[in-house]
Enzyme design. Structure first.
Site, PDB file in Angstrom:
ATOM      1  CG  HIS A 295      -2.541 -34.343  19.075  1.00  0.00           C
ATOM      2  ND1 HIS A 295      -2.592 -35.584  19.654  1.00  0.00           N
ATOM      3  CD2 HIS A 295      -3.710 -34.201  18.395  1.00  0.00           C
ATOM      4  CE1 HIS A 295      -3.729 -36.193  19.302  1.00  0.00           C
ATOM      5  NE2 HIS A 295      -4.412 -35.374  18.534  1.00  0.00           N
TER       6      HIS A 295
ATOM      7  N   GLY B 256      -4.309  -1.607   5.958  1.00  0.00           N
ATOM      8  CA  GLY B 256      -3.670  -2.803   5.402  1.00  0.00           C
ATOM      9  C   GLY B 256      -4.359  -4.077   5.837  1.00  0.00           C
TER      10      GLY B 256
ATOM     11  CE  LYS C 171      -3.109   2.455   3.120  1.00  0.00           C
ATOM     12  NZ  LYS C 171      -3.758   2.403   4.444  1.00  0.00           N
TER      13      LYS C 171
ATOM     14  CE  LYS D 275       7.719  -1.188   9.353  1.00  0.00           C
ATOM     15  NZ  LYS D 275       6.699  -0.520   8.492  1.00  0.00           N
TER      16      LYS D 275
HETATM   17  O1  F6P Z   1       2.724  -3.930   9.961  1.00  0.00           O
HETATM   18  C1  F6P Z   1       2.781  -2.602   9.589  1.00  0.00           C
HETATM   19  C2  F6P Z   1       2.142  -2.435   8.243  1.00  0.00           C
HETATM   20  O2  F6P Z   1       2.072  -1.083   7.916  1.00  0.00           O
HETATM   21  C3  F6P Z   1       0.752  -3.068   8.169  1.00  0.00           C
HETATM   22  O3  F6P Z   1      -0.239  -2.259   8.720  1.00  0.00           O
HETATM   23  C4  F6P Z   1       0.626  -3.280   6.701  1.00  0.00           C
HETATM   24  O4  F6P Z   1      -0.413  -4.178   6.373  1.00  0.00           O
HETATM   25  C5  F6P Z   1       2.025  -3.838   6.381  1.00  0.00           C
HETATM   26  O5  F6P Z   1       2.900  -3.107   7.231  1.00  0.00           O
HETATM   27  C6  F6P Z   1       2.426  -3.732   4.934  1.00  0.00           C
HETATM   28  O6  F6P Z   1       2.324  -2.404   4.519  1.00  0.00           O
HETATM   29  P1  F6P Z   1       2.366  -2.101   2.923  1.00  0.00           P
HETATM   30  O7  F6P Z   1       1.154  -2.778   2.339  1.00  0.00           O
HETATM   31  O8  F6P Z   1       2.306  -0.619   2.845  1.00  0.00           O
HETATM   32  O9  F6P Z   1       3.627  -2.677   2.389  1.00  0.00           O
END
Ligand code: F6P
Length: 544
Positions: A376, A259, A198, A504
């Protein structure tokens, strides 16, 4: 604790009923199942095995009213900026709405769905060719988080839906073991990469896409033919172009879809590529039915609202911080991972929408694996451990295979586990059972305590008639709405995820210091400590 009248009433009700045992409740209420179960969209939710009764539901519904759940629901569907820290709506429900409202958002959605339909059909029918004129046979979907977990869970669940013209493989992790495994045995000339991000600077996906491009070029795909083997899905056409992908074939996403709520958007392309666009439309239809139920059912007969309220009762009153998702269906094996992100990234927060500390526990720790495998692995602890957990059992009445005995055994185990958790087994019952064991009295006395089950452990059972795109869509939307209602109850913003950024940043600093030459280059990140220092040094030493 959340300092409101309804919350205090709930606490008082909990204190007044905490002594009750589920076994007693069932003994006294023969109609308990009928009173504490609800059907919607063909799904049945049996919530009678929770430590509550109709009075509890009444107090919980009062809390929902007091916390403005109905107004929040209306705001969500109306496209108001419910994501207040980013000033955005959360319109994942618009992605699957049937009647286009004719406004820009609906037009953009309809246009994208049509492009997805055309694109997936041209690929599935071999009309879209690779660089050497052959049809594409494998799709490798590169994405992580919501760009991975939802589409993968649905593709796995619909593995036997629709003609399998194409194989879809998923790569999320920056650990190249996953990329290598996905590329093993593939021919670059018949492989399509879907780069799904995204935002598009997501480091893992970019690194995987760069390596995939290098693999394709090394495998004989001419540079000029890369657009035949790479398509992007993003809300960021500029970054897509920067990266060297063709923004003209890019399928768009929008910043008003989170996302973890995006599998209904172009991020759902692998679903259409694997199972056909009709499967995606059926998924939408099932979710739409659940949307309608969520918007119209009274709160005390509203499946997502009840699931949310029961979760708050378990977490905040009973003190059960984790929720085990136990899908008794092999094709739902990736559902727990999707729900992990949906629940924990949405509501795993400690401040409310106004930035003030939430005086209560919030999102559950979500975990689990398919039954009967879990029996299990961790059901020992669920039954006899000191740390109990809430469980959502998810079962499907009719299998899509022909092994009737297997399906009977699977369903029997699912129902038996929730009964054992609820009912328990007293020492007297254990002793009575041991009496016929032939063990002497001393051996029986020694063994008995180990065979006692405390019971009184809560669970929900969700029953689907069949597993298909429609029922799956309803199930996924159910949990989406549950999460949104819980966010309203706790007052948190369920649609941002600031907590994923800091790690990150630190990683970028450490990455510089793990450079191949072993020289500690780069500037030490401000969080450097003796542990990180020591681990970096140890990595260099181990790598010789
Ligand atoms: O985990 C953080 C996040 O921003 C999620 O909310 C999102 O689904 C994922 O990373 C991937 O983000 P992108 O689709 O922008 O690569």
């Amino acid at each position: 604790m959340i300092d409101t009248p309804a919350w205090h009433k709930l606490e008082q009700h909990h204190r007044a009923t905490a002594h009750l045992n589920l076994r007693t409740r069932f003994a006294r209420q023969p109609g308990r199942f009928a009173d504490l179960s609800v059907s919607a969209c063909g799904l049945l939710l049996d919530y009678s095995k929770n430590a509550l009764d109709l009075n509890t539901i009444g107090f919980l519904v009062e809390l929902a009213r007091e916390r403005g759940v109905e107004a929040w629901r209306a705001a969500l569907f109306a496209g108001e900026p419910v994501n207040n820290t980013e000033g955005r709506p959360a319109l994942h429900t618009a992605l699957r709405a049937a009647s286009p409202r004719g406004d820009d958002i609906s037009l953009a959605i309809r246009g994208t769905l049509e492009r997805m339909r055309l694109f997936s059909e041209t690929i599935r029918r071999g009309v879209w060719k690779g660089h050497d004129g052959r049809a594409l046979r494998t799709v490798v979907h590169l994405g992580i988080g919501g760009s991975h977990l939802g589409p993968r869970a649905v593709c796995t669940a619909l593995a036997d839906t629709g003609r399998r013209e194409l194989e879809v493989r998923f790569v999320a992790n920056v650990d190249a073991h996953e990329l290598d495994a996905a590329l093993a045995g593939l021919d670059p000339a018949t492989t399509l990469f879907v780069v799904a991000s995204k935002t598009f600077p997501t480091a893992e996906t970019m690194m995987n896409a760069r390596s995939a491009r290098a693999w394709a070029l090394a495998g004989g795909v001419p540079e000029r033919a890369l657009p035949q083997h790479f398509i992007a899905i993003s809300a960021n056409p500029r970054e897509v172009t920067e990266f060297g992908l063709d923004a003209r074939t890019m399928l768009p996403m929008w910043d008003w879809v989170g996302g973890r709520f995006s599998l209904w958007s172009a991020i759902g392309l692998p679903i259409a590529l694997q199972s056909g666009m009709d499967a995606l439309f059926d998924l939408h239809a099932g979710a739409r039915a659940m949307d309608h139920h969520f918007r119209n059912a009274p709160l005390d007969a509203n499946m997502p609202v009840l699931l949310a309220l029961i979760g708050v009762w378990n977490i905040n009153m009973l003190g059960l911080p984790t929720l085990s998702i136990a899908p008794y269906h092999h094709l739902l094996r990736h559902l727990p991972a999707h729900l992990q992100q949906l629940e924990m990234e949405s509501n795993g927060k400690s401040v409310d929408r106004d930035g003030k500390a939430v005086g209560a526990a919030t999102a559950p720790v979500v975990w689990g694996q398919p039954g009967t495998n879990g029996q299990h692995a961790y059901f020992q602890m669920l039954h006899q451990g000191n740390a109990a957990a809430a469980v959502d059992f998810i079962a499907v009445a009719t299998a899509s295979h022909s092994h009737e005995a297997h399906q009977r055994a699977l369903l029997a185990n699912c129902l038996a586990q929730s009964e054992a958790l609820m009912h328990g087994r007293t020492e007297d019952e254990v002793n009575a059972a041991l009496a016929a064991s032939g063990l002497d009295a001393a051996a029986r006395a020694a063994l008995a305590p180990h065979k006692v089950f405390p019971g009184n452990r809560p669970s929900n059972t969700l029953l689907l008639p069949r597993l298909n795109a429609w029922t799956l869509g309803a199930l996924l939307a159910l949990y989406e709405h549950k999460v949104v209602v819980q966010g309203a109850l706790w007052g948190v913003n369920s649609f941002d995820q600031w907590g994923v950024e800091w790690g990150k940043e630190i990683a970028r600093g450490i990455e510089d210091r793990l450079d191949a030459t072993g020289v500690l280059g780069g500037v030490a990140p401000e969080t450097t400590n003796s542990s990180t220092q020591g681990l970096i040094a140890a990595i260099h030493a181990m790598r010789g």
